[in-house]
Design a protein around this motif. Structure first.
Motif, PDB file in Angstrom:
ATOM      1  N   ASP A  74       0.821  -1.212   0.000  1.00 31.82           N
ATOM      2  CA  ASP A  74       0.000   0.000   0.000  1.00 31.82           C
ATOM      3  C   ASP A  74       0.851   1.257   0.000  1.00 31.82           C
ATOM      4  O   ASP A  74       0.445   2.283  -0.551  1.00 31.82           O
ATOM      5  CB  ASP A  74      -0.916   0.014   1.230  1.00 31.82           C
ATOM      6  CG  ASP A  74      -1.818  -1.198   1.290  1.00 31.82           C
ATOM      7  OD1 ASP A  74      -2.702  -1.313   0.427  1.00 31.82           O
ATOM      8  OD2 ASP A  74      -1.626  -2.030   2.202  1.00 31.82           O
ATOM      9  N   ARG A  95       6.034   1.849 -10.657  1.00 31.88           N
ATOM     10  CA  ARG A  95       5.066   2.185 -11.693  1.00 31.88           C
ATOM     11  C   ARG A  95       4.963   1.089 -12.755  1.00 31.88           C
ATOM     12  O   ARG A  95       3.929   0.944 -13.404  1.00 31.88           O
ATOM     13  CB  ARG A  95       5.447   3.513 -12.364  1.00 31.88           C
ATOM     14  CG  ARG A  95       5.410   4.697 -11.418  1.00 31.88           C
ATOM     15  CD  ARG A  95       4.038   4.881 -10.818  1.00 31.88           C
ATOM     16  NE  ARG A  95       4.034   5.786  -9.671  1.00 31.88           N
ATOM     17  CZ  ARG A  95       3.480   5.514  -8.517  1.00 31.88           C
ATOM     18  NH1 ARG A  95       2.871   4.362  -8.336  1.00 31.88           N
ATOM     19  NH2 ARG A  95       3.510   6.377  -7.518  1.00 31.88           N
ATOM     20  N   ASN A 100       1.823  -3.262  -7.989  1.00 30.59           N
ATOM     21  CA  ASN A 100       2.030  -2.088  -7.142  1.00 30.59           C
ATOM     22  C   ASN A 100       2.044  -0.767  -7.903  1.00 30.59           C
ATOM     23  O   ASN A 100       2.517   0.236  -7.363  1.00 30.59           O
ATOM     24  CB  ASN A 100       3.358  -2.242  -6.389  1.00 30.59           C
ATOM     25  CG  ASN A 100       3.352  -3.428  -5.456  1.00 30.59           C
ATOM     26  OD1 ASN A 100       2.697  -3.417  -4.421  1.00 30.59           O
ATOM     27  ND2 ASN A 100       4.086  -4.483  -5.814  1.00 30.59           N
ATOM     28  N   CYS A 101       1.523  -0.756  -9.126  1.00 29.23           N
ATOM     29  CA  CYS A 101       1.586   0.474  -9.920  1.00 29.23           C
ATOM     30  C   CYS A 101       0.803   1.617  -9.289  1.00 29.23           C
ATOM     31  O   CYS A 101       1.086   2.790  -9.563  1.00 29.23           O
ATOM     32  CB  CYS A 101       1.104   0.209 -11.341  1.00 29.23           C
ATOM     33  SG  CYS A 101      -0.556  -0.480 -11.450  1.00 29.23           S
ATOM     34  N   ASN A 102      -0.182   1.307  -8.444  1.00 22.54           N
ATOM     35  CA  ASN A 102      -0.971   2.356  -7.798  1.00 22.54           C
ATOM     36  C   ASN A 102      -0.603   2.552  -6.325  1.00 22.54           C
ATOM     37  O   ASN A 102      -1.320   3.255  -5.601  1.00 22.54           O
ATOM     38  CB  ASN A 102      -2.463   2.033  -7.900  1.00 22.54           C
ATOM     39  CG  ASN A 102      -2.991   2.178  -9.311  1.00 22.54           C
ATOM     40  OD1 ASN A 102      -2.485   2.979 -10.091  1.00 22.54           O
ATOM     41  ND2 ASN A 102      -4.001   1.402  -9.651  1.00 22.54           N
ATOM     42  N   SER A 126       4.170  10.294  -4.769  1.00 22.51           N
ATOM     43  CA  SER A 126       3.026  10.968  -4.141  1.00 22.51           C
ATOM     44  C   SER A 126       3.461  12.141  -3.272  1.00 22.51           C
ATOM     45  O   SER A 126       2.740  13.134  -3.151  1.00 22.51           O
ATOM     46  CB  SER A 126       2.234   9.962  -3.295  1.00 22.51           C
ATOM     47  OG  SER A 126       1.832   8.856  -4.069  1.00 22.51           O
ATOM     48  N   LYS A 149      -4.273   9.817  -2.304  1.00 20.26           N
ATOM     49  CA  LYS A 149      -4.072   9.869  -3.753  1.00 20.26           C
ATOM     50  C   LYS A 149      -4.141   8.476  -4.357  1.00 20.26           C
ATOM     51  O   LYS A 149      -4.738   8.265  -5.414  1.00 20.26           O
ATOM     52  CB  LYS A 149      -2.718  10.511  -4.070  1.00 20.26           C
ATOM     53  CG  LYS A 149      -2.621  11.985  -3.753  1.00 20.26           C
ATOM     54  CD  LYS A 149      -1.224  12.507  -4.062  1.00 20.26           C
ATOM     55  CE  LYS A 149      -1.074  13.972  -3.679  1.00 20.26           C
ATOM     56  NZ  LYS A 149       0.302  14.469  -3.927  1.00 20.26           N
ATOM     57  N   SER A 150      -3.528   7.516  -3.681  1.00 17.37           N
ATOM     58  CA  SER A 150      -3.519   6.143  -4.181  1.00 17.37           C
ATOM     59  C   SER A 150      -4.926   5.553  -4.221  1.00 17.37           C
ATOM     60  O   SER A 150      -5.334   4.932  -5.210  1.00 17.37           O
ATOM     61  CB  SER A 150      -2.617   5.274  -3.304  1.00 17.37           C
ATOM     62  OG  SER A 150      -2.681   3.925  -3.684  1.00 17.37           O
ATOM     63  N   THR A 153      -6.940   7.250  -7.013  1.00 19.48           N
ATOM     64  CA  THR A 153      -6.513   6.797  -8.338  1.00 19.48           C
ATOM     65  C   THR A 153      -7.071   5.420  -8.647  1.00 19.48           C
ATOM     66  O   THR A 153      -7.574   5.160  -9.743  1.00 19.48           O
ATOM     67  CB  THR A 153      -4.978   6.765  -8.420  1.00 19.48           C
ATOM     68  OG1 THR A 153      -4.460   8.084  -8.228  1.00 19.48           O
ATOM     69  CG2 THR A 153      -4.523   6.245  -9.777  1.00 19.48           C
ATOM     70  N   THR A 154      -6.994   4.523  -7.675  1.00 18.34           N
ATOM     71  CA  THR A 154      -7.520   3.173  -7.868  1.00 18.34           C
ATOM     72  C   THR A 154      -9.026   3.199  -8.101  1.00 18.34           C
ATOM     73  O   THR A 154      -9.551   2.470  -8.964  1.00 18.34           O
ATOM     74  CB  THR A 154      -7.199   2.300  -6.648  1.00 18.34           C
ATOM     75  OG1 THR A 154      -5.777   2.270  -6.447  1.00 18.34           O
ATOM     76  CG2 THR A 154      -7.701   0.882  -6.845  1.00 18.34           C
ATOM     77  N   GLN A 157      -9.787   4.457 -11.649  1.00 13.55           N
ATOM     78  CA  GLN A 157      -9.487   3.439 -12.650  1.00 13.55           C
ATOM     79  C   GLN A 157     -10.539   2.335 -12.656  1.00 13.55           C
ATOM     80  O   GLN A 157     -10.927   1.837 -13.712  1.00 13.55           O
ATOM     81  CB  GLN A 157      -8.099   2.854 -12.392  1.00 13.55           C
ATOM     82  CG  GLN A 157      -6.963   3.827 -12.683  1.00 13.55           C
ATOM     83  CD  GLN A 157      -5.598   3.223 -12.405  1.00 13.55           C
ATOM     84  OE1 GLN A 157      -5.485   2.139 -11.851  1.00 13.55           O
ATOM     85  NE2 GLN A 157      -4.552   3.925 -12.804  1.00 13.55           N
ATOM     86  N   THR A 158     -10.995   1.949 -11.469  1.00  9.56           N
ATOM     87  CA  THR A 158     -12.029   0.920 -11.383  1.00  9.56           C
ATOM     88  C   THR A 158     -13.325   1.393 -12.010  1.00  9.56           C
ATOM     89  O   THR A 158     -13.993   0.668 -12.750  1.00  9.56           O
ATOM     90  CB  THR A 158     -12.274   0.529  -9.914  1.00  9.56           C
ATOM     91  OG1 THR A 158     -11.048   0.041  -9.343  1.00  9.56           O
ATOM     92  CG2 THR A 158     -13.340  -0.542  -9.802  1.00  9.56           C
TER      93      THR A 158
END
Length: 263
Positions: A74, A95, A100-102, A126, A149-150, A153-154, A157-158
């Motif tokens: 995380d 990245r 773990n890209c996010n 971040s 932020k993470s 972002t996730t 995208q979802t």
């Protein structure tokens, strides 16, 4: 067209409320630092967070590369200067990692160079904080911002992925419905034409009724043409989807409403 606008409105997702994303209750944390003292210091700061943190350590970039592909994290805390590279290399690995890209990433550097901070943020980090600035307060603020932020972002995208899947289903449904119904309308039009040719509309009242049915069929046909073209229009597909040099593939097309059925 009216139909395409209606379907597009069905696929438009409602914007989420302007609230801060909820942070996880537990967090997998990866610390990359070649100094044992600094790793322990960051681990102690993690223990003071409101969430429960599980710590994994890496003291070289090579070890980090192995660990980042073996588990999902995380939060990643990376030192800038390492014996076999820099923290920027670590950010690039994060990245490019499918797991773990996010992940939330924070550069924790012993150097307060503005150029390093700029490069780190440009690389997708971040947040950036120097070791001299580390305190329970500054660390908690940096971690909170990075995790928010993470999570956001996730979530985006979802939602985008689900919207794309919904759009694909609607487009396929529209096209298949149109292709199934158009032959029926075509048969109705041919039957009306046959009735006209047989003199069934000699009566003026019958003639008016025939014209009304024929007009309704034409309106339905236009609606089906609009429905069938929804997919190509929304995706800005070219008129000829066959690439240059590729063999053409036969596509089942509904008959024209004016085509006579051969017996």
């Amino acid at each position: 067209m009216a139909l395409q606008k209606s379907l597009s409105r069905l696929m438009t997702a409602r914007a989420p409320a302007n609230t801060s994303p909820r942070l996880p209750e537990t967090a997998q944390v990866l610390i990359l630092d070649d100094q044992r003292f600094d790793r322990h210091r960051l681990a102690r700061l993690c223990s003071g967070l409101e969430m429960t943190c599980t710590i994994t350590n890496a003291n070289t970039l090579a070890e980090f590369a192995r660990v980042i592909e073996s588990a999902q994290f995380d939060l990643v805390l990376a030192d800038y200067r390492l014996p076999d590279g820099t923290g920027l290399d670590a950010l690039s690995m994060v990245r490019l990692s499918p797991f773990n890209c996010n992940a939330a990433t924070i550069m924790v550097s012993g150097q307060g160079q503005e150029s390093v901070a700029h490069d780190a943020l440009k690389a997708g980090c971040s947040d950036y904080i120097t070791k001299d600035e580390l305190s329970a307060t500054t660390f908690r603020r940096a971690v909170t911002n990075a995790l928010q932020k993470s999570v956001l972002t996730t979530a985006v995208q979802t939602q985008t992925s689900r919207s794309s899947e919904t759009q694909a289903v609607l487009e396929r449904f529209a096209s298949e419905c149109a292709q199934d119904i158009k032959p029926m309308v075509s048969r109705m039009m041919r039957q009306l034409r046959d009735l006209r040719s047989s003199g069934a509309e000699a009566d003026s009242r019958m003639k008016t009724q025939f014209e009304g049915v024929e007009e309704s069929c034409m309106l339905l046909w236009e609606f089906l043409v609009d429905l069938e073209g929804f997919q190509a229009s929304d995706n800005d597909m070219p008129n000829d989807p066959t690439p240059a040099g590729a063999s053409s593939v036969a596509v089942r097309k509904p008959p024209s409403p004016f085509a006579r059925l051969s017996i």
